[in-house]
Design a protein around this motif. Sequence first.
Motif, PDB file in Angstrom:
ATOM      1  N   LEU A   1       0.856  -1.192   0.000  1.00 17.39           N
ATOM      2  CA  LEU A   1       0.000   0.000   0.000  1.00 17.39           C
ATOM      3  C   LEU A   1       0.883   1.229   0.000  1.00 17.39           C
ATOM      4  CD1 LEU A   1      -2.935   1.176   0.342  1.00 17.39           C
ATOM      5  CD2 LEU A   1      -2.411   1.269   2.783  1.00 17.39           C
ATOM      6  N   LYS A   2       0.678   2.116  -0.971  1.00 18.42           N
ATOM      7  CA  LYS A   2       1.464   3.337  -1.071  1.00 18.42           C
ATOM      8  C   LYS A   2       0.763   4.535  -0.444  1.00 18.42           C
ATOM      9  CE  LYS A   2       4.991   1.542  -3.089  1.00 18.42           C
ATOM     10  NZ  LYS A   2       6.260   1.426  -2.339  1.00 18.42           N
ATOM     11  N   GLY A   3      -0.515   4.428  -0.206  1.00 18.64           N
ATOM     12  CA  GLY A   3      -1.215   5.524   0.435  1.00 18.64           C
ATOM     13  C   GLY A   3      -2.689   5.528   0.116  1.00 18.64           C
ATOM     14  N   VAL A   4      -3.446   6.273   0.908  1.00 20.53           N
ATOM     15  CA  VAL A   4      -4.883   6.448   0.700  1.00 20.53           C
ATOM     16  C   VAL A   4      -5.180   7.937   0.833  1.00 20.53           C
ATOM     17  CG1 VAL A   4      -7.206   5.864   1.477  1.00 20.53           C
ATOM     18  CG2 VAL A   4      -5.370   4.176   1.707  1.00 20.53           C
ATOM     19  N   GLU A   5      -5.761   8.522  -0.208  1.00 13.59           N
ATOM     20  CA  GLU A   5      -6.198   9.922  -0.166  1.00 13.59           C
ATOM     21  C   GLU A   5      -7.683   9.980  -0.473  1.00 13.59           C
ATOM     22  OE1 GLU A   5      -3.435   9.286  -2.456  1.00 13.59           O
ATOM     23  OE2 GLU A   5      -2.081   9.528  -0.734  1.00 13.59           O
ATOM     24  N   VAL A   6      -8.397  10.774   0.286  1.00 12.74           N
ATOM     25  CA  VAL A   6      -9.830  10.941   0.070  1.00 12.74           C
ATOM     26  C   VAL A   6     -10.059  12.218  -0.726  1.00 12.74           C
ATOM     27  CG1 VAL A   6     -12.089  11.154   1.150  1.00 12.74           C
ATOM     28  CG2 VAL A   6     -10.336   9.708   2.207  1.00 12.74           C
ATOM     29  N   GLU A   7     -10.660  12.065  -1.926  1.00 11.15           N
ATOM     30  CA  GLU A   7     -10.913  13.189  -2.818  1.00 11.15           C
ATOM     31  C   GLU A   7     -12.404  13.249  -3.126  1.00 11.15           C
ATOM     32  OE1 GLU A   7      -8.502  12.334  -6.212  1.00 11.15           O
ATOM     33  OE2 GLU A   7      -6.593  12.576  -5.128  1.00 11.15           O
ATOM     34  N   GLU A   8     -13.063  14.269  -2.604  1.00 11.98           N
ATOM     35  CA  GLU A   8     -14.494  14.472  -2.834  1.00 11.98           C
ATOM     36  C   GLU A   8     -15.300  13.212  -2.507  1.00 11.98           C
ATOM     37  OE1 GLU A   8     -14.884  15.891  -6.818  1.00 11.98           O
ATOM     38  OE2 GLU A   8     -14.112  17.877  -6.322  1.00 11.98           O
ATOM     39  N   GLY A   9     -14.993  12.609  -1.377  1.00  7.98           N
ATOM     40  CA  GLY A   9     -15.729  11.442  -0.908  1.00  7.98           C
ATOM     41  C   GLY A   9     -15.261  10.113  -1.464  1.00  7.98           C
ATOM     42  N   VAL A  10     -14.268  10.124  -2.326  1.00  7.75           N
ATOM     43  CA  VAL A  10     -13.756   8.881  -2.912  1.00  7.75           C
ATOM     44  C   VAL A  10     -12.353   8.610  -2.361  1.00  7.75           C
ATOM     45  CG1 VAL A  10     -13.048   7.701  -5.025  1.00  7.75           C
ATOM     46  CG2 VAL A  10     -15.118   9.117  -5.012  1.00  7.75           C
ATOM     47  N   ALA A  11     -12.136   7.421  -1.821  1.00  9.12           N
ATOM     48  CA  ALA A  11     -10.822   7.026  -1.321  1.00  9.12           C
ATOM     49  C   ALA A  11     -10.007   6.469  -2.484  1.00  9.12           C
ATOM     50  CB  ALA A  11     -10.960   5.984  -0.227  1.00  9.12           C
TER      51      ALA A  11
ATOM     52  N   THR B   1     -15.904   2.490   3.032  1.00  9.79           N
ATOM     53  CA  THR B   1     -17.093   3.349   3.092  1.00  9.79           C
ATOM     54  C   THR B   1     -17.804   3.289   4.440  1.00  9.79           C
ATOM     55  OG1 THR B   1     -18.464   1.620   2.068  1.00  9.79           O
ATOM     56  CG2 THR B   1     -17.505   3.299   0.605  1.00  9.79           C
ATOM     57  N   GLN B   2     -17.346   2.442   5.354  1.00  6.31           N
ATOM     58  CA  GLN B   2     -17.919   2.486   6.707  1.00  6.31           C
ATOM     59  C   GLN B   2     -17.455   3.729   7.461  1.00  6.31           C
ATOM     60  OE1 GLN B   2     -16.173  -0.388   9.758  1.00  6.31           O
ATOM     61  NE2 GLN B   2     -14.844  -0.821   7.987  1.00  6.31           N
ATOM     62  N   PHE B   3     -16.386   4.384   6.939  1.00  8.45           N
ATOM     63  CA  PHE B   3     -15.837   5.541   7.619  1.00  8.45           C
ATOM     64  C   PHE B   3     -16.448   6.823   7.067  1.00  8.45           C
ATOM     65  CE2 PHE B   3     -12.381   2.303   7.667  1.00  8.45           C
ATOM     66  CZ  PHE B   3     -12.468   2.011   9.032  1.00  8.45           C
ATOM     67  N   GLU B   4     -16.678   7.756   7.944  1.00  8.42           N
ATOM     68  CA  GLU B   4     -17.360   9.002   7.604  1.00  8.42           C
ATOM     69  C   GLU B   4     -16.641   9.737   6.475  1.00  8.42           C
ATOM     70  OE1 GLU B   4     -18.969  13.070   9.858  1.00  8.42           O
ATOM     71  OE2 GLU B   4     -17.879  11.516  10.969  1.00  8.42           O
ATOM     72  N   GLY B   5     -17.426  10.218   5.515  1.00  5.60           N
ATOM     73  CA  GLY B   5     -16.890  11.017   4.423  1.00  5.60           C
ATOM     74  C   GLY B   5     -16.430  10.238   3.217  1.00  5.60           C
ATOM     75  N   ILE B   6     -16.520   8.879   3.257  1.00  5.45           N
ATOM     76  CA  ILE B   6     -16.095   8.052   2.125  1.00  5.45           C
ATOM     77  C   ILE B   6     -17.322   7.332   1.560  1.00  5.45           C
ATOM     78  CG2 ILE B   6     -14.629   6.151   1.344  1.00  5.45           C
ATOM     79  CD1 ILE B   6     -12.708   6.828   3.585  1.00  5.45           C
ATOM     80  N   THR B   7     -17.560   7.520   0.265  1.00  5.05           N
ATOM     81  CA  THR B   7     -18.720   6.894  -0.385  1.00  5.05           C
ATOM     82  C   THR B   7     -18.322   5.930  -1.497  1.00  5.05           C
ATOM     83  OG1 THR B   7     -18.923   8.734  -1.953  1.00  5.05           O
ATOM     84  CG2 THR B   7     -20.164   8.901   0.121  1.00  5.05           C
ATOM     85  N   GLY B   8     -17.060   5.906  -1.864  1.00  3.63           N
ATOM     86  CA  GLY B   8     -16.600   5.025  -2.932  1.00  3.63           C
ATOM     87  C   GLY B   8     -15.095   4.908  -2.900  1.00  3.63           C
ATOM     88  N   VAL B   9     -14.565   4.033  -3.773  1.00  3.13           N
ATOM     89  CA  VAL B   9     -13.133   3.726  -3.795  1.00  3.13           C
ATOM     90  C   VAL B   9     -12.641   3.719  -5.233  1.00  3.13           C
ATOM     91  CG1 VAL B   9     -11.429   1.900  -3.388  1.00  3.13           C
ATOM     92  CG2 VAL B   9     -13.131   2.413  -1.642  1.00  3.13           C
ATOM     93  N   ARG B  10     -11.464   4.287  -5.452  1.00  2.00           N
ATOM     94  CA  ARG B  10     -10.732   4.132  -6.714  1.00  2.00           C
ATOM     95  C   ARG B  10      -9.421   3.413  -6.418  1.00  2.00           C
ATOM     96  NH1 ARG B  10     -11.992   7.401 -11.230  1.00  2.00           N
ATOM     97  NH2 ARG B  10     -13.279   9.237 -10.774  1.00  2.00           N
TER      98      ARG B  10
END
Length: 284
Positions: A114-124, A149-158
């Motif tokens: 894993l190189k990182g996770v950034e949340v952009e406009e609700g997408v991780a 998406t169980q975490f607040e502010g995340i609605t999807g994943v890329r």
Amino acid sequence: MNRCMFRTAALGASLALFLAGPAAGAGTQVSATPAYRAAFGAPPASQGVDCRAAVVYLPGLGASGSGDRLAPIPLFSVTPGKIVEEAARVLVAGHPEQVRLLPLPRLFPEGTALKGVEVEEGVAVVRIALGTAGQPHPLASQALAHTLTQFEGITGVRLRLGDDPPAPVVRPDPAAVEPPAAPRLLDVLTAVQEGEPPAEIDVLFDRPVEVIETRLERPDGTPIPGKLYTSMFDMAAVLRPEDPGAIREGMALRVTWAVRDRKGRESRGSRTISLRWYRHPGTR
């Protein structure tokens, strides 16, 4: 690190991911995500640290046992600010003890990082570097989507592989998930420190449970006498043997158990297991 925290950290093997955290103190609590509560009910009481209870979704752990759907397993963190990245890391890179303790397929080829996770406009956006040759598990994207998406502010994943453009957004599909199976016995071990006898034997389960019965015996039926209680956020039945000097590394123990999780799922059984020693770093 006090003894309770040492043992908790040592037993990250129980598939609850425990992270190094703050000092114990009064007024601590365990908060839980809605996904944790839906799968496992109310979280256990705090054992001296503030903690966040969540879940990660993996195939092969559901009530059907088919492996073609996802089911939740508990994840506990005492550093809640890092829980999104740590949950993603468990799914992407795997947890060394998971493969040994449960029959879990890898979601990504061995060596994937894993190189990182950034949340952009609700997408991780989950950035990874693939390891050895191979393709992700068919459920990998859904596992990440349901977990994050169980975490607040995340609605999807890329998912982003190396320098490739990000993949399309994946939303959680309810049809990909099933309820967890009954509680599982994971392992029997004792944590030892240099110069000290093995004061406790830990019978580990894959989630917080109410212990209805736990017995430890030698294979010939001779009981191991001692005081029994629960610990590790109720994920372990702990025996404090009356004669610690009689406990030996690798000795065969017959474990008989009956437990119930907070959703009423029961597990009963009996198994002979070799006692595993967990040595505190720096001991021999």
